[in-house]
Design a protein around this motif. Structure first.
Motif, PDB file in Angstrom:
ATOM      1  N   MET A  16      44.129  47.363  17.401  1.00 20.82           N
ATOM      2  CA  MET A  16      45.206  47.303  18.387  1.00 20.82           C
ATOM      3  C   MET A  16      46.329  46.423  17.860  1.00 20.82           C
ATOM      4  SD  MET A  16      45.027  45.875  22.340  1.00 20.82           S
ATOM      5  CE  MET A  16      43.865  47.159  22.825  1.00 20.82           C
ATOM      6  N   ARG A  65      49.442  49.036  21.774  1.00 26.49           N
ATOM      7  CA  ARG A  65      48.944  50.366  21.406  1.00 26.49           C
ATOM      8  C   ARG A  65      47.691  50.252  20.561  1.00 26.49           C
ATOM      9  NH1 ARG A  65      49.824  51.965  16.164  1.00 26.49           N
ATOM     10  NH2 ARG A  65      51.110  50.564  14.884  1.00 26.49           N
ATOM     11  N   LEU A  66      46.873  51.299  20.612  1.00 24.68           N
ATOM     12  CA  LEU A  66      45.743  51.407  19.719  1.00 24.68           C
ATOM     13  C   LEU A  66      46.211  51.886  18.354  1.00 24.68           C
ATOM     14  CD1 LEU A  66      43.117  53.092  22.066  1.00 24.68           C
ATOM     15  CD2 LEU A  66      43.257  50.675  21.420  1.00 24.68           C
ATOM     16  N   ARG A  67      45.441  51.588  17.327  1.00 26.48           N
ATOM     17  CA  ARG A  67      45.787  51.997  15.974  1.00 26.48           C
ATOM     18  C   ARG A  67      45.963  53.521  15.913  1.00 26.48           C
ATOM     19  NH1 ARG A  67      44.459  49.228  10.923  1.00 26.48           N
ATOM     20  NH2 ARG A  67      44.774  50.655   9.178  1.00 26.48           N
ATOM     21  N   ALA A  68      46.990  53.964  15.229  1.00 28.50           N
ATOM     22  CA  ALA A  68      47.283  55.383  15.001  1.00 28.50           C
ATOM     23  C   ALA A  68      47.678  56.117  16.285  1.00 28.50           C
ATOM     24  CB  ALA A  68      46.116  56.092  14.326  1.00 28.50           C
ATOM     25  N   THR A  69      48.086  55.381  17.320  1.00 28.12           N
ATOM     26  CA  THR A  69      48.584  56.013  18.536  1.00 28.12           C
ATOM     27  C   THR A  69      49.932  55.402  18.888  1.00 28.12           C
ATOM     28  OG1 THR A  69      47.568  54.425  20.057  1.00 28.12           O
ATOM     29  CG2 THR A  69      46.231  56.315  19.388  1.00 28.12           C
ATOM     30  N   PRO A  70      50.786  56.148  19.588  1.00 27.95           N
ATOM     31  CA  PRO A  70      52.079  55.583  19.988  1.00 27.95           C
ATOM     32  C   PRO A  70      51.921  54.644  21.173  1.00 27.95           C
ATOM     33  CG  PRO A  70      51.857  57.807  20.834  1.00 27.95           C
ATOM     34  CD  PRO A  70      50.649  57.563  19.968  1.00 27.95           C
ATOM     35  N   ALA A  71      52.909  53.791  21.361  1.00 24.30           N
ATOM     36  CA  ALA A  71      52.950  52.921  22.536  1.00 24.30           C
ATOM     37  C   ALA A  71      53.506  53.721  23.703  1.00 24.30           C
ATOM     38  CB  ALA A  71      53.822  51.705  22.254  1.00 24.30           C
ATOM     39  N   LEU A  72      52.716  53.862  24.767  1.00 25.67           N
ATOM     40  CA  LEU A  72      53.138  54.624  25.931  1.00 25.67           C
ATOM     41  C   LEU A  72      53.945  53.724  26.868  1.00 25.67           C
ATOM     42  CD1 LEU A  72      49.822  56.551  26.642  1.00 25.67           C
ATOM     43  CD2 LEU A  72      51.812  57.321  25.340  1.00 25.67           C
ATOM     44  N   SER A  76      52.455  50.013  27.850  1.00 30.31           N
ATOM     45  CA  SER A  76      52.598  49.147  26.675  1.00 30.31           C
ATOM     46  C   SER A  76      53.440  47.900  26.898  1.00 30.31           C
ATOM     47  CB  SER A  76      53.207  49.951  25.523  1.00 30.31           C
ATOM     48  OG  SER A  76      54.529  50.353  25.842  1.00 30.31           O
TER      49      SER A  76
END
Length: 257
Positions: A16, A65-72, A76
């Motif tokens: 994260m 954000r979690l790794r390899a995911t965008p910040a929503l 976020s």
């Protein structure tokens, strides 16, 4: 940048990332004996020159954000407020959180389940007005003790980096956190960030019941006075930081035998 770390980066990928903004460290000295019953026995209460410290730390988060995911956008960015002290285990100094309040119900639920941290829902506001951070928080978590913070704070001096061996460094340069799972199993979560870019700060606390509420959560009795020794300052030690970017690893169980 890792040369400032007290130990190597953990094995495995981080899970994260997040950024912290407009952060205030407000710290008071406290007798370690007051904290000892509130901290699991395998952990040592960390002290600087025989003094323990307790901190109230308001700030706002972004880019969670979690790794390899965008910040929503809806998940976020939100204010967060923690009450903390400092502990160590087998020579690894870290942070122990008495409480963490956040204005994001999903983040609170995830953090309680995944990181075993005492997160609570709160109604919060954090705004910059003419160079002052206007911060308010009122806990709304069902069944939790009431807790409020209303404060204004701002930086008052040049940016500096805390030097090893100083109280500033002791209070801020921490690269792991400790928590207790439901059955009492202790975990350690590693984090990484650049050295803190600190500034001296000024703050006005019009209401602050965070420390009393945090101690009541743990022991069910009124919080002891933090300044029963007349030689101790009644005002907190204050530091401000405009931004800190952080990565977090999955918490791991630690052996306490």
């Amino acid at each position: 940048q890792i040369e400032h770390r007290p130990w190597p980066l953990p094995d495995g990928p981080w899970i994260m990332s997040q950024s912290w903004h407009d952060l205030l460290f407000a710290h008071w000295p406290v007798d370690a004996a007051h904290l000892r019953p509130l901290i699991p026995a395998p952990l040592d209460v960390d002290k600087f020159q025989s003094e323990a410290w307790i901190g109230v730390v308001p700030f706002r988060m972004s880019g969670v954000r979690l790794r390899a995911t965008p910040a929503l956008p809806t998940l976020s960015a939100f204010p967060e407020l923690n009450v903390r002290t400092y502990v160590s285990h087998n020579g690894k100094p870290g942070v122990w959180f008495f409480s963490l309040d956040a204005a994001n119900a999903i983040a609170v639920s995830v953090a309680r389940a995944w990181f075993h941290l005492p997160y609570f829902n709160a109604r919060m506001r954090c705004e910059n007005r003419n160079g002052w951070i206007e911060y308010s928080s009122e806990r709304t978590h069902r069944g939790a003790p009431a807790a409020k913070l209303h404060a204004s704070y701002r930086p008052t001096g040049e940016v500096f980096r805390a030097q090893p061996g100083t109280l500033d460094h002791f209070l801020t340069e921490r690269y792991c956190l400790y928590a207790a799972a439901a059955k009492g199993q202790l975990t350690r979560g590693e984090i990484q960030h650049a050295p803190w870019q600190l500034q001296p700060a000024q703050a006005d606390f019009s209401e602050n019941t965070m420390i009393e509420a945090a101690m009541n959560i743990e022991c069910g009795s009124p919080a002891p006075p933090l300044t029963d020794d007349p030689r101790r300052p009644t005002q907190p030690l204050l530091h401000f930081s405009a931004r800190q970017d952080v990565i977090v690893w999955n918490p791991q169980r630690i052996e306490c035998g």
